[in-house]
Design a protein around this motif. Structure first.
Motif, short mmCIF file in Angstrom:
data_model
loop_
_atom_site.label_atom_id
_atom_site.label_comp_id
_atom_site.label_asym_id
_atom_site.label_seq_id
_atom_site.Cartn_x
_atom_site.Cartn_y
_atom_site.Cartn_z
N UNK A 23 0.84 -1.20 0.00
CA UNK A 23 0.00 0.00 0.00
C UNK A 23 0.88 1.25 0.00
N UNK A 24 1.91 1.27 0.85
CA UNK A 24 2.79 2.44 0.90
C UNK A 24 3.55 2.63 -0.41
N UNK A 25 3.99 1.54 -1.02
CA UNK A 25 4.72 1.69 -2.27
C UNK A 25 3.80 2.14 -3.39
N UNK A 26 2.55 1.72 -3.37
CA UNK A 26 1.59 2.15 -4.39
C UNK A 26 1.19 3.60 -4.18
N UNK A 27 1.14 4.04 -2.94
CA UNK A 27 0.74 5.42 -2.64
C UNK A 27 1.88 6.42 -2.84
N UNK A 28 3.11 5.95 -2.71
CA UNK A 28 4.21 6.89 -2.89
C UNK A 28 4.37 7.14 -4.38
N UNK A 29 4.10 8.37 -4.79
CA UNK A 29 4.15 8.67 -6.21
C UNK A 29 5.40 9.50 -6.51
N UNK A 30 5.93 9.26 -7.68
CA UNK A 30 7.07 10.06 -8.09
C UNK A 30 6.56 11.30 -8.79
N UNK A 116 -0.82 19.93 -21.87
CA UNK A 116 0.25 18.95 -21.72
C UNK A 116 -0.26 17.53 -21.98
N UNK A 117 0.57 16.76 -22.66
CA UNK A 117 0.30 15.35 -22.90
C UNK A 117 1.60 14.59 -22.61
N UNK A 118 1.51 13.59 -21.73
CA UNK A 118 2.72 12.88 -21.31
C UNK A 118 2.60 11.40 -21.63
N UNK A 119 3.67 10.87 -22.20
CA UNK A 119 3.79 9.44 -22.41
C UNK A 119 5.01 8.99 -21.59
N UNK A 120 4.75 8.14 -20.61
CA UNK A 120 5.80 7.70 -19.69
C UNK A 120 6.04 6.21 -19.88
N UNK A 121 7.29 5.84 -20.12
CA UNK A 121 7.68 4.45 -20.28
C UNK A 121 8.88 4.19 -19.38
N UNK A 122 8.62 3.55 -18.24
CA UNK A 122 9.70 3.27 -17.30
C UNK A 122 10.33 4.56 -16.79
N UNK A 123 11.62 4.71 -17.02
CA UNK A 123 12.36 5.90 -16.55
C UNK A 123 12.53 6.94 -17.64
N UNK A 149 14.31 12.02 -18.58
CA UNK A 149 14.75 10.77 -17.96
C UNK A 149 14.58 10.91 -16.46
N UNK A 150 14.22 9.82 -15.82
CA UNK A 150 14.02 9.80 -14.36
C UNK A 150 15.26 9.23 -13.71
N UNK A 151 15.84 9.99 -12.79
CA UNK A 151 17.07 9.57 -12.13
C UNK A 151 17.13 10.19 -10.74
N UNK A 152 17.45 9.39 -9.76
CA UNK A 152 17.62 9.85 -8.37
C UNK A 152 16.40 10.61 -7.87
N UNK A 153 15.21 10.09 -8.18
CA UNK A 153 13.98 10.67 -7.65
C UNK A 153 13.51 11.93 -8.34
N UNK A 154 14.09 12.24 -9.53
CA UNK A 154 13.77 13.48 -10.22
C UNK A 154 13.72 13.26 -11.73
N UNK A 155 12.89 14.03 -12.42
CA UNK A 155 12.86 14.02 -13.87
C UNK A 155 13.82 15.09 -14.38
#
Length: 161
Positions: A23-30, A116-123, A149-155
């Motif tokens: 539950x916590x991992x699902x709720x924690x959003x990046x 805005x339109x976002x397509x997110x695939x992994x990182x 790119x997603x790295x160290x908790x940031x885009x």
């Protein structure tokens, strides 16, 4: 000999822990990739070059800083005053105001992004938006695409077109 009830309690307890962890991992959003793009545009409009560069992926940020340092060297050769490019960019609003006072009308552009339109695939992510650039009474519009790119908790922005 162990009590069979304690084994069962332990299994139930571990099952509860797993459910809570899930539950916590699902709720924690990046963070959202488009938030990085919005922040980048805010810094562009404030002529804050260093803050813009901080939102670029590290290799691109290093290349940009190197290019900007060449601008500082060029300004020293031309004017005799050593100003780094960040300082030159930060001075643009002041210089523009001065030029407007003496009758040379210059308008600095202001950027605005919408839809805005976002397509997110992994990182990796691609953010598309309608970009409007206003300079004085003129507005240019185009579709802008930001790759991140997603790295160290940031885009981080890795490409813009």
């Amino acid at each position: 000999m162990r009590n069979p009830t304690s084994k069962r309690k332990r299994k139930v307890f571990l099952a509860y822990l797993l459910v809570i962890a899930f539950i916590f991992s699902a709720c924690s959003s990046r963070p959202k990739p488009e938030d990085t793009v919005k922040e980048f545009i805010k810094h562009i409009n404030n002529y804050n070059a260093e803050a813009c560069i901080d939102l670029l992926e590290p290799e691109l940020a290093n290349q940009t800083r190197a290019s900007m340092s060449l601008g500082g060297l060029l300004s020293k050769k031309l004017t005799g005053i050593e100003l780094d490019s960040n300082s030159l960019i930060a001075l643009l609003p002041v210089l523009t105001a001065f030029l407007n006072l003496v009758g040379i009308g210059i308008d600095l552009p202001q950027w605005e992004a919408k839809n805005f339109s976002t397509v997110e695939t992994g990182n990796k992510a691609s953010v598309t938006c309608d970009m409007h650039v206003q300079t004085g009474d003129s507005t240019d519009s185009y579709v802008a695409i930001f790759d991140l790119v997603y790295n160290k908790g940031k885009w981080f922005i890795s490409d813009m077109r």
